[in-house]
Design an enzyme around this catalytic site. Sequence first.
Site, mmCIF file in Angstrom:
data_model
loop_
_atom_site.group_PDB
_atom_site.id
_atom_site.type_symbol
_atom_site.label_atom_id
_atom_site.label_comp_id
_atom_site.label_asym_id
_atom_site.label_seq_id
_atom_site.Cartn_x
_atom_site.Cartn_y
_atom_site.Cartn_z
ATOM 1 C CD GLN A 46 2.204 -2.545 12.771
ATOM 2 O OE1 GLN A 46 1.673 -2.335 13.679
ATOM 3 N NE2 GLN A 46 2.618 -1.828 11.884
ATOM 4 C CG ASP A 47 5.665 -9.459 9.804
ATOM 5 O OD1 ASP A 47 5.969 -9.090 11.000
ATOM 6 O OD2 ASP A 47 5.604 -10.368 9.324
ATOM 7 C CG ASN A 48 5.307 -2.362 9.679
ATOM 8 O OD1 ASN A 48 4.250 -2.507 9.494
ATOM 9 N ND2 ASN A 48 6.094 -1.928 10.625
ATOM 10 C CG HIS A 61 11.472 6.917 11.560
ATOM 11 N ND1 HIS A 61 11.463 6.429 10.600
ATOM 12 C CD2 HIS A 61 11.601 8.458 11.640
ATOM 13 C CE1 HIS A 61 11.236 7.482 9.676
ATOM 14 N NE2 HIS A 61 11.478 8.545 10.267
ATOM 15 C CE LYS A 71 10.885 0.504 14.327
ATOM 16 N NZ LYS A 71 11.245 1.579 13.504
ATOM 17 C CE1 TYR A 131 9.023 -1.105 10.771
ATOM 18 C CE2 TYR A 131 9.463 -0.978 8.653
ATOM 19 C CZ TYR A 131 8.866 -0.686 9.612
ATOM 20 O OH TYR A 131 8.162 0.418 9.411
ATOM 21 C CG ASP A 169 12.480 11.011 7.933
ATOM 22 O OD1 ASP A 169 11.897 10.919 9.138
ATOM 23 O OD2 ASP A 169 12.343 9.952 7.307
#
Length: 191
Positions: A46-48, A61, A71, A131, A169
């Site tokens: 997965q790319d974010n 996180h 990551k 990432y 957060d």
Amino acid sequence: MNVIETAIPGVVILEPRVFGDARGYFFESFSQREFDEKVRPVTFVQDNESKSTYGVLRGLHFQKGKDAQSKLVRVVSGAVLDVAVDIRKGSPTFGQHVAVELTGENHRQMFIPKGFAHGFAVLSPEAVFQYKCDAFYAPQSEGALAWDDPALGIDWRLPAGSIILSEKDRHHARLCDTDYLFDYNTNYYGL
């Protein structure tokens, strides 16, 4: 790709070979073959990408259990302070962190293995952050640490009044109060 070891084994900084001329520049931002040879075999799934303004702090996180993530992070434009915190019980570097400035100019990337909490603070007027993850996002497995836990000693390089957090957060536990941590002796990679 040049691999730079950090004070915490497994967390590495990657510097690509950048080819520049009058037209601009070119670099290979990721090669599975070279990553597997120089860092470790990891299959990213997965790319974010996020875009944030100055003072935004995202983190710290992680994902728990079978959904734990490694990551590979980088900044496309702007500048961030990127931080990885060792949360592996029994680790000689437990509770310690690595902090590195990633920018669109230096093209550096940081690899954060499973067993670490991750966060970043935006130091430029705006930043685009990308990432890769080796496990899919799983909201039921979310975990996090307080970004301002004094035991971690992280200097986010932002004035206190400039920090912008999500509501979520603002309310994470300190490391000493976290009920879920990783086990240093567990092999999360099947190696």
